[in-house]
Design a protein around this motif. Structure first.
Motif, PDB file in Angstrom:
ATOM      1  N   ALA A  10      -4.712  -3.023  -3.598  1.00 24.45           N
ATOM      2  CA  ALA A  10      -5.216  -4.034  -2.653  1.00 24.45           C
ATOM      3  C   ALA A  10      -6.560  -3.587  -2.073  1.00 24.45           C
ATOM      4  N   ARG A  11      -6.629  -2.317  -1.695  1.00 18.23           N
ATOM      5  CA  ARG A  11      -7.884  -1.815  -1.117  1.00 18.23           C
ATOM      6  C   ARG A  11      -9.024  -1.875  -2.127  1.00 18.23           C
ATOM      7  N   LYS A  12      -8.709  -1.565  -3.394  1.00 12.80           N
ATOM      8  CA  LYS A  12      -9.740  -1.652  -4.436  1.00 12.80           C
ATOM      9  C   LYS A  12     -10.216  -3.088  -4.644  1.00 12.80           C
ATOM     10  N   MET A  13      -9.324  -4.056  -4.332  1.00 14.13           N
ATOM     11  CA  MET A  13      -9.697  -5.467  -4.442  1.00 14.13           C
ATOM     12  C   MET A  13     -10.467  -5.928  -3.202  1.00 14.13           C
ATOM     13  N   GLY A  14     -10.688  -4.997  -2.263  1.00 15.70           N
ATOM     14  CA  GLY A  14     -11.405  -5.350  -1.042  1.00 15.70           C
ATOM     15  C   GLY A  14     -10.508  -5.978   0.009  1.00 15.70           C
ATOM     16  N   LEU A  15      -9.200  -5.842  -0.153  1.00 12.09           N
ATOM     17  CA  LEU A  15      -8.271  -6.423   0.823  1.00 12.09           C
ATOM     18  C   LEU A  15      -7.692  -5.311   1.703  1.00 12.09           C
ATOM     19  N   ALA A  16      -7.208  -5.676   2.861  1.00 13.15           N
ATOM     20  CA  ALA A  16      -6.602  -4.699   3.771  1.00 13.15           C
ATOM     21  C   ALA A  16      -5.105  -4.983   3.860  1.00 13.15           C
ATOM     22  N   PRO A  17      -4.280  -4.192   3.152  1.00 14.54           N
ATOM     23  CA  PRO A  17      -2.836  -4.477   3.170  1.00 14.54           C
ATOM     24  C   PRO A  17      -2.260  -4.478   4.579  1.00 14.54           C
ATOM     25  N   GLU A  18      -2.850  -3.672   5.481  1.00 12.31           N
ATOM     26  CA  GLU A  18      -2.326  -3.605   6.847  1.00 12.31           C
ATOM     27  C   GLU A  18      -2.547  -4.909   7.610  1.00 12.31           C
ATOM     28  N   ASN A  19      -3.461  -5.745   7.119  1.00 13.35           N
ATOM     29  CA  ASN A  19      -3.677  -7.036   7.785  1.00 13.35           C
ATOM     30  C   ASN A  19      -2.888  -8.169   7.141  1.00 13.35           C
ATOM     31  N   MET A  20      -2.139  -7.858   6.109  1.00  9.73           N
ATOM     32  CA  MET A  20      -1.322  -8.895   5.485  1.00  9.73           C
ATOM     33  C   MET A  20      -0.059  -9.105   6.314  1.00  9.73           C
ATOM     34  N   THR A  21       0.771 -10.047   5.876  1.00 10.88           N
ATOM     35  CA  THR A  21       1.879 -10.494   6.730  1.00 10.88           C
ATOM     36  C   THR A  21       3.201  -9.764   6.495  1.00 10.88           C
ATOM     37  N   VAL A  22       3.209  -8.778   5.589  1.00 12.93           N
ATOM     38  CA  VAL A  22       4.464  -8.079   5.286  1.00 12.93           C
ATOM     39  C   VAL A  22       4.920  -7.273   6.505  1.00 12.93           C
ATOM     40  N   GLU A  23       6.153  -7.555   6.956  1.00 13.69           N
ATOM     41  CA  GLU A  23       6.689  -6.882   8.158  1.00 13.69           C
ATOM     42  C   GLU A  23       7.687  -5.794   7.813  1.00 13.69           C
ATOM     43  N   LYS A  24       8.372  -5.974   6.682  1.00 18.39           N
ATOM     44  CA  LYS A  24       9.365  -4.955   6.317  1.00 18.39           C
ATOM     45  C   LYS A  24       9.425  -4.808   4.803  1.00 18.39           C
ATOM     46  N   MET A  70       3.574   4.855   3.782  1.00 14.27           N
ATOM     47  CA  MET A  70       3.831   3.451   3.416  1.00 14.27           C
ATOM     48  C   MET A  70       3.720   2.544   4.637  1.00 14.27           C
ATOM     49  N   GLU A  71       4.291   2.987   5.765  1.00 10.86           N
ATOM     50  CA  GLU A  71       4.267   2.153   6.983  1.00 10.86           C
ATOM     51  C   GLU A  71       2.838   1.951   7.475  1.00 10.86           C
ATOM     52  N   ASP A  72       2.023   3.028   7.412  1.00 13.73           N
ATOM     53  CA  ASP A  72       0.628   2.904   7.835  1.00 13.73           C
ATOM     54  C   ASP A  72      -0.145   1.982   6.890  1.00 13.73           C
ATOM     55  N   ALA A  73       0.103   2.130   5.583  1.00 13.49           N
ATOM     56  CA  ALA A  73      -0.657   1.342   4.605  1.00 13.49           C
ATOM     57  C   ALA A  73      -0.425  -0.153   4.775  1.00 13.49           C
ATOM     58  N   TRP A  74       0.809  -0.546   5.071  1.00 11.34           N
ATOM     59  CA  TRP A  74       1.149  -1.964   5.138  1.00 11.34           C
ATOM     60  C   TRP A  74       1.356  -2.463   6.563  1.00 11.34           C
ATOM     61  N   ALA A  75       1.241  -1.573   7.553  1.00 10.02           N
ATOM     62  CA  ALA A  75       1.579  -1.913   8.942  1.00 10.02           C
ATOM     63  C   ALA A  75       2.921  -2.638   8.970  1.00 10.02           C
ATOM     64  N   ALA A  76       3.904  -2.036   8.328  1.00 12.38           N
ATOM     65  CA  ALA A  76       5.229  -2.654   8.197  1.00 12.38           C
ATOM     66  C   ALA A  76       6.290  -1.579   8.400  1.00 12.38           C
ATOM     67  N   LYS A  77       7.507  -2.010   8.672  1.00 15.30           N
ATOM     68  CA  LYS A  77       8.621  -1.065   8.727  1.00 15.30           C
ATOM     69  C   LYS A  77       9.127  -0.829   7.305  1.00 15.30           C
ATOM     70  N   VAL A  78       9.407   0.412   6.989  1.00 12.89           N
ATOM     71  CA  VAL A  78       9.901   0.739   5.650  1.00 12.89           C
ATOM     72  C   VAL A  78      11.313   1.307   5.757  1.00 12.89           C
ATOM     73  N   TYR A  79      12.218   0.760   4.952  1.00 12.37           N
ATOM     74  CA  TYR A  79      13.619   1.193   4.994  1.00 12.37           C
ATOM     75  C   TYR A  79      14.088   1.649   3.619  1.00 12.37           C
ATOM     76  N   ASP A  80      15.006   2.596   3.644  1.00 18.33           N
ATOM     77  CA  ASP A  80      15.511   3.168   2.400  1.00 18.33           C
ATOM     78  C   ASP A  80      16.843   2.525   2.000  1.00 18.33           C
ATOM     79  N   HIS A  81      17.106   2.578   0.717  1.00 22.53           N
ATOM     80  CA  HIS A  81      18.408   2.188   0.177  1.00 22.53           C
ATOM     81  C   HIS A  81      18.618   3.026  -1.075  1.00 22.53           C
ATOM     82  N   ALA A  82      19.829   3.542  -1.270  1.00 21.85           N
ATOM     83  CA  ALA A  82      20.124   4.227  -2.534  1.00 21.85           C
ATOM     84  C   ALA A  82      21.290   3.518  -3.202  1.00 21.85           C
ATOM     85  N   GLY A  83      21.156   3.280  -4.492  1.00 17.80           N
ATOM     86  CA  GLY A  83      22.206   2.631  -5.262  1.00 17.80           C
ATOM     87  C   GLY A  83      22.041   3.034  -6.711  1.00 17.80           C
ATOM     88  N   ALA A  84      22.951   2.599  -7.565  1.00 19.28           N
ATOM     89  CA  ALA A  84      22.834   2.923  -8.980  1.00 19.28           C
ATOM     90  C   ALA A  84      23.575   1.893  -9.807  1.00 19.28           C
TER      91      ALA A  84
END
Ligand SMILES: [Zn+2]
Length: 443
Positions: free
Chosen positions: A203-217, A235-249
């Motif tokens: 996104a940054r290479k495309m000239g966009l700011a991921p932190e200003n996009m609307t992704v919240e989580k 990840m949270e800083d890059a997108w200004a969003a909350k990041v949560y983990d999940h493990a499954g298989a």
């Protein structure tokens, strides 16, 4: 469903521990009987150990049930009934879903599911998404290559099930996916940590700011990164969003989730899964917090090809305290800490790739990618850590080197050969990153 409610299932997620144990025990008895009566593979395994369904009367009896290893599942594949082999517990015509494991640790294992199993997948994922704040008002983007690997398929159906709007980003390339997120103002997405960081970079290479996009989580799976604090922060800083983990298989199901309290670990969905932690040296079951072992897991409600005391090789440990969110489902500290096979001894010290990731991603001036290579020089083990220094920090390479060496020594008790590479030159990964190479094993 009342969108104000905190828990997806207020009864099960807050069930007193004692009742939860009773529920697990009863379900395990039924599961064992199901496997014994319907699968030739399981019956042969249990007959050999001399355990029949009526013998499961106490928790100690459960611990006598033979474990199933992935290699055993591999051996029965492609046999009758084709292609799953004789662990199949339902008539072939009841199978509605084909999936296979990602194959990162060898030949993939096939996994059949019935429609009821598939609804169970979506139900388990609904716990995850609800606990991470997904609600019907969310527009969820899935930047995921829909394929034979189960990954986010069930996340897709669960998001629909709880009423979100789902945007499948299937065959789009990374740039097109980013533009779609921007165009539709998506509020949530699901991806591996590697891809979440890679998308921000693109996104940054495309000239966009991921932190200003609307992704919240962002819900992460597939790699342990979202439970490694420095990676989560990137990840949270890059997108200004909350990041949560999940493990499954694929061969287990969606067995765990982080909640919005971000307690530094994952809840085990104990209404649907029984997790046991086994000491890797003694084989004893660990009940107390703070001791690492490998996970033996049973999926208590899965039917077509059951998962009964499956030796997952995931290294985990119980957390000390209950979660502030009020769920009674037990927490595992720091998520999945690695694979039992990856946690090797180097110079006689246990090396955990997660600890290296924690240091690299916590160092200012380094890019997101890195590689670790272990080999031998004569009789002596050598670890080489390859990192990328971002352009603005090139003048401060010596300072970064000193910091890295100190932190690595502190966190892993080992010395490293450091290699600095140009930004963007180390391998990039879309699904499962392979940053750790042990050449001692491969030779
Ligand atoms: Zn919680």
């Amino acid at each position: 469903m009342n969108t104000e409610q905190i828990y997806y299932n207020p009864v099960l997620e807050t069930l007193p521990r004692e009742r939860l144990k009773q529920l697990q025990f009863k379900k395990f008895q039924q599961l064992f009987r199901w496997g014994y009566e319907r699968s030739r593979f399981h019956r042969a395994l249990y007959d050999q150990a001399g355990i029949r369904p009526e013998d499961i009367r106490t928790w100690d009896d459960i611990r006598r049930v033979p474990k199933v290893e992935k290699s055993m599942m591999r051996d029965i594949q492609r046999k009758d009934p084709f292609p799953y082999g004789d662990a199949l517990c339902v008539p072939l015509e009841e199978v509605t879903e084909f999936r296979q494991t990602s194959g990162t640790t060898g030949q993939p294992v096939y996994q059949p599911d019935t429609w009821q199993d598939w609804e169970w997948w979506a139900e388990c994922w609904s716990y995850i998404l609800w606990a991470q704040g997904y609600r019907p008002r969310d527009r969820v983007f899935l930047p995921f290559g829909y394929n034979v690997f189960v990954a986010f398929w069930a996340g897709h159906y669960a998001a629909e099930k709880i009423g979100c709007e789902v945007v499948p980003g299937g065959v789009l390339d990374t740039q097109a996916r980013i533009l779609k997120i921007q165009e539709l103002q998506a509020t949530a997405m699901m991806a591996t940590p590697t891809y979440v960081l890679g998308m921000a970079d693109t996104a940054r290479k495309m000239g966009l700011a991921p932190e200003n996009m609307t992704v919240e989580k962002i819900t992460c799976a597939g790699e342990p990164g979202a439970s490694i604090l420095s990676t989560k922060k990137r990840m949270e800083d890059a997108w200004a969003a909350k990041v949560y983990d999940h493990a499954g298989a694929t061969e287990i199901g969606a067995w765990s989730y982080e909640c919005t309290a971000q307690p530094g670990g994952l809840h085990v969905n104990e209404a649907f899964f029984l997790v046991e932690i086994e000491d890797m040296d003694t084989g004893e079951i660990i009940e107390e917090p703070g001791r690492r072992g490998k996970m033996i897991i049973s999926a208590l409600d899965r039917q077509a090809q059951p998962c009964i005391r499956f030796d997952s090789k995931d290294v985990i440990e119980w957390a000390e305290d209950p979660c502030p969110c009020g769920r009674t489902f037990r927490l595992i500290k720091g998520g999945v800490q690695g694979r039992a096979d990856d946690i090797t001894k180097v110079k006689g010290v246990l090396l955990s790739p997660g600890a290296i990731e924690e240091v690299v991603r916590g160092t200012e001036g380094l890019g997101d990618e890195f590689q670790v290579v272990v080999d031998k020089v004569g009789d002596i083990d050598r670890i080489t850590l390859k990192v990328e220094v971002v352009n603005e920090y090139k003048q401060r390479k010596q300072e970064i080197e000193r910091h890295l060496k100190d932190q690595l020594r502190l966190k892993t008790n080992l010395g490293y050969v450091l290699e600095f590479h140009e930004p963007g030159t180390l391998p990039r990964y879309e699904v499962k990153a392979r940053r750790f190479q042990d050449l001692r094993k491969e030779h």
